[in-house]
Design a protein around this motif. Structure first.
Motif, PDB file in Angstrom:
ATOM      1  N   UNK A  16      14.218 -34.763 -24.768  1.00  0.00           N
ATOM      2  CA  UNK A  16      13.597 -35.259 -23.612  1.00  0.00           C
ATOM      3  C   UNK A  16      13.195 -34.311 -22.341  1.00  0.00           C
ATOM      4  N   UNK A  17      13.151 -35.081 -21.272  1.00  0.00           N
ATOM      5  CA  UNK A  17      12.842 -34.257 -20.225  1.00  0.00           C
ATOM      6  C   UNK A  17      13.809 -34.340 -18.960  1.00  0.00           C
ATOM      7  N   UNK A  18      14.104 -33.472 -18.305  1.00  0.00           N
ATOM      8  CA  UNK A  18      14.963 -33.380 -17.155  1.00  0.00           C
ATOM      9  C   UNK A  18      14.709 -34.359 -15.970  1.00  0.00           C
ATOM     10  N   UNK A  19      13.432 -34.897 -16.029  1.00  0.00           N
ATOM     11  CA  UNK A  19      12.898 -35.430 -14.897  1.00  0.00           C
ATOM     12  C   UNK A  19      13.321 -36.978 -15.142  1.00  0.00           C
ATOM     13  N   UNK A  20      13.819 -37.287 -16.397  1.00  0.00           N
ATOM     14  CA  UNK A  20      14.382 -38.677 -16.446  1.00  0.00           C
ATOM     15  C   UNK A  20      16.035 -38.797 -16.458  1.00  0.00           C
ATOM     16  N   UNK A  21      16.458 -37.800 -16.114  1.00  0.00           N
ATOM     17  CA  UNK A  21      18.184 -37.604 -15.712  1.00  0.00           C
ATOM     18  C   UNK A  21      18.079 -37.976 -14.368  1.00  0.00           C
ATOM     19  N   UNK A  22      18.683 -39.051 -13.741  1.00  0.00           N
ATOM     20  CA  UNK A  22      19.055 -39.243 -12.518  1.00  0.00           C
ATOM     21  C   UNK A  22      19.570 -38.117 -11.634  1.00  0.00           C
ATOM     22  N   UNK A  23      18.800 -37.831 -10.661  1.00  0.00           N
ATOM     23  CA  UNK A  23      19.013 -36.746  -9.963  1.00  0.00           C
ATOM     24  C   UNK A  23      20.755 -36.338  -9.577  1.00  0.00           C
ATOM     25  N   UNK A  24      21.289 -36.958  -9.218  1.00  0.00           N
ATOM     26  CA  UNK A  24      22.727 -36.941  -9.200  1.00  0.00           C
ATOM     27  C   UNK A  24      23.562 -36.359 -10.335  1.00  0.00           C
ATOM     28  N   UNK A  25      23.334 -37.050 -11.535  1.00  0.00           N
ATOM     29  CA  UNK A  25      23.833 -36.676 -12.648  1.00  0.00           C
ATOM     30  C   UNK A  25      23.145 -35.070 -13.215  1.00  0.00           C
ATOM     31  N   UNK A  26      22.014 -34.981 -12.753  1.00  0.00           N
ATOM     32  CA  UNK A  26      21.418 -33.788 -13.202  1.00  0.00           C
ATOM     33  C   UNK A  26      21.798 -32.628 -12.341  1.00  0.00           C
ATOM     34  N   UNK A  27      22.024 -32.535 -11.239  1.00  0.00           N
ATOM     35  CA  UNK A  27      22.607 -31.894 -10.129  1.00  0.00           C
ATOM     36  C   UNK A  27      23.938 -31.498 -10.488  1.00  0.00           C
ATOM     37  N   UNK A  28      24.892 -32.624 -10.960  1.00  0.00           N
ATOM     38  CA  UNK A  28      26.250 -32.310 -11.130  1.00  0.00           C
ATOM     39  C   UNK A  28      26.293 -31.262 -12.371  1.00  0.00           C
ATOM     40  N   UNK A  29      25.405 -31.668 -13.597  1.00  0.00           N
ATOM     41  CA  UNK A  29      25.407 -30.715 -14.700  1.00  0.00           C
ATOM     42  C   UNK A  29      25.111 -29.513 -14.325  1.00  0.00           C
ATOM     43  N   UNK A  30      23.943 -29.140 -13.318  1.00  0.00           N
ATOM     44  CA  UNK A  30      23.557 -27.980 -13.101  1.00  0.00           C
ATOM     45  C   UNK A  30      24.890 -27.195 -12.242  1.00  0.00           C
ATOM     46  N   UNK A  31      25.396 -27.687 -11.440  1.00  0.00           N
ATOM     47  CA  UNK A  31      26.375 -26.964 -10.496  1.00  0.00           C
ATOM     48  C   UNK A  31      27.502 -26.846 -11.592  1.00  0.00           C
ATOM     49  N   UNK A  32      27.792 -27.514 -12.594  1.00  0.00           N
ATOM     50  CA  UNK A  32      28.714 -27.126 -13.715  1.00  0.00           C
ATOM     51  C   UNK A  32      28.560 -26.017 -14.172  1.00  0.00           C
TER      52      UNK A  32
END
Length: 470
Positions: free
Chosen positions: A236-252
């Motif tokens: 898929x494409x990270x643009x379809x991940x809700x930003x809050x969830x994507x940011x949490x994943x990246x910070x982890x």
């Protein structure tokens, strides 16, 4: 070995009778002539279905998502009578019998088809963006629609999952598939076995874990394997991940000391740049970029542009905004496809537009993978080698892309790195210098030769006859 007629490449210089001995004179200028072409946003109101659409609507990510073209009825609404019934019948046949991806085209992408000429049936058929975003039955080959060795997961990424959606293929790198959807579906998608909705010909695999559990499994694996330093965050494409969830994943990810490179894979930077210009996304990306910089981690965005027509001022603004908030690089990974970009002038036009106008670094061009019903797009290895040759010397060195073959069970290899090549039968052989996660106990993995196959219709008659006899 007999060679078929080459697919169009840059013509070679010719010597003239008047040229002094030992010199070469170009008889008709350079093989490729550079002309700067500033980016232009095509007029979307030329489509009957969008005549009343305002700029405010057009630049809204929400409007773009709501108005994606998902079926033939919606395409008719947008195109009106610009395209005749021949095309729609052709499209209907393809979706029923051949398509490996369901239709999903954002207005932004549809607007780059036939951008600056009258839209007619003939022009729509010929358009390079249309050829891979809205494929029709008459595009595909009837003699060899699929290679005999084509497969749904041609790169065996699913076989190399170490957790759901986490492919450990290279020693120091992993691919994290966070979800199985995109804002747009490309006909040639290499992950057609997982991404998007099922089609009449492909019953897609499904991710089964809840996102939070999938992400936890990724983080646990990466903490337990400090030899992994590079994470490609995709789908898929990270643009379809809700930003809050994507940011949490990246910070982890950023909290793991051994992770030094993070790459966000998003075709939506081109297909839906409005998403990457939303205030909450920009502000969140800046928080992630600042954290990455403080921790010495390289954060980049990888997008997927296949033709210069796709680049518009909105795309350039999205790329520039990412760079301004601290993303280190925005890079492009395109795919070589016949009828789209498989000539040197088309690739050079694209690269100059990427690097010079949009601030996106040309990085890779992949040979189209060996998935079902894709033979009309694929090019042979020798042609990819010729394209690499013909592109050299025009672009800055740092912006000259590498053309690569993604060899099953091997990975990316520059197209000149093969060890043996039977051009009559279209079989190239490749070696590798590392074990994938499914070969950790295989003592012969580094000594094997791995095969890759040219499209059969590009072979000489003797080669085609050999395959027919198999």
């Amino acid at each position: 070995m007999t060679q078929t007629e080459p697919i169009e490449t840059v013509p070679r210089p010719r010597t003239t009778p008047e040229a002094p001995t030992g010199t070469t004179t170009l008889s008709a200028g350079q093989p490729y002539e550079y002309h700067r072409r500033p980016l232009v946003e095509p007029d979307w109101t030329r489509f009957p279905g969008w005549r009343q659409v305002t700029r405010e609507q057009w630049e809204s990510a929400q409007w773009q998502r709501v108005n994606c073209v998902k079926n033939i009825k919606q395409l008719r609404t947008v195109l009106g009578d610009l395209v005749d019934e021949t095309f729609y019948a052709d499209l209907t046949e393809d979706q029923a019998a051949h398509a490996t991806m369901s239709m999903l085209v954002p207005p932004q992408m549809l607007n780059t088809m036939v951008p600056f000429a009258p839209i007619t049936t003939e022009a729509f058929y010929a358009d390079p963006i249309r050829r891979y975003m809205i494929p029709v039955a008459s595009d595909r080959r009837t003699d060899w629609p699929s290679h005999p060795y084509a497969s749904r997961d041609s790169l065996h990424e699913h076989d190399m999952w170490v957790a759901e959606g986490l492919t450990h293929r290279y020693p120091t790198k992993v691919l994290a598939e966070l979800l199985s959807t995109c804002p747009q579906y490309c006909g040639h998608c290499t992950r057609m076995d997982l991404v998007g909705n099922s089609t009449p010909t492909v019953d897609k695999l499904k991710l089964t874990l809840k996102p939070v559990d999938r992400y936890d499994a990724h983080i646990d694996y990466l903490k337990a394997h400090p030899g992994v330093r590079d994470v490609v965050v995709s789908g898929g494409d990270v643009a379809n991940v809700p930003w809050r969830n994507l940011e949490s994943y990246l910070m982890r990810l950023l909290s793991i000391d051994t992770i030094r490179d993070i790459r966000l894979a998003t075709k939506a930077l081109m297909g839906l740049p409005q998403h990457w210009l939303q205030h909450d996304v920009v502000e969140g990306l800046e928080r992630v970029a600042r954290t990455a910089a403080r921790r010495g981690v390289n954060l980049a965005i990888h997008t997927h542009v296949n033709h210069a027509q796709s680049l518009t001022p909105l795309v350039a603004r999205a790329a520039q905004t990412a760079l301004e908030v601290g993303v280190r690089d925005v890079r492009n990974q395109g795919v070589l496809m016949r009828g789209v970009n498989a000539t040197a002038p088309e690739l050079l036009d694209l690269c100059f537009a990427l690097q010079g106008e949009a601030g996106i670094l040309p990085y890779y061009f992949y040979m189209c993978d060996m998935i079902p019903n894709a033979e009309h797009w694929r090019v042979p290895v020798w042609h990819a080698q010729q394209l690499q040759h013909d592109m050299m010397g025009y672009l800055p060195g740092y912006a000259t892309p590498r053309i690569v073959c993604d060899v099953p069970f091997v990975g990316k290899r520059w197209v000149h790195m093969l060890t043996e090549y039977d051009r009559e039968r279209g079989i190239s052989y490749w070696t590798k210098n590392y074990r994938t996660s499914i070969e950790s106990a295989d003592p012969e993995a580094l000594d094997k030769r791995y095969a890759y196959y040219d499209p059969i219709d590009t072979l000489p008659a003797t080669g085609q006859a050999w395959w027919s006899a198999q």
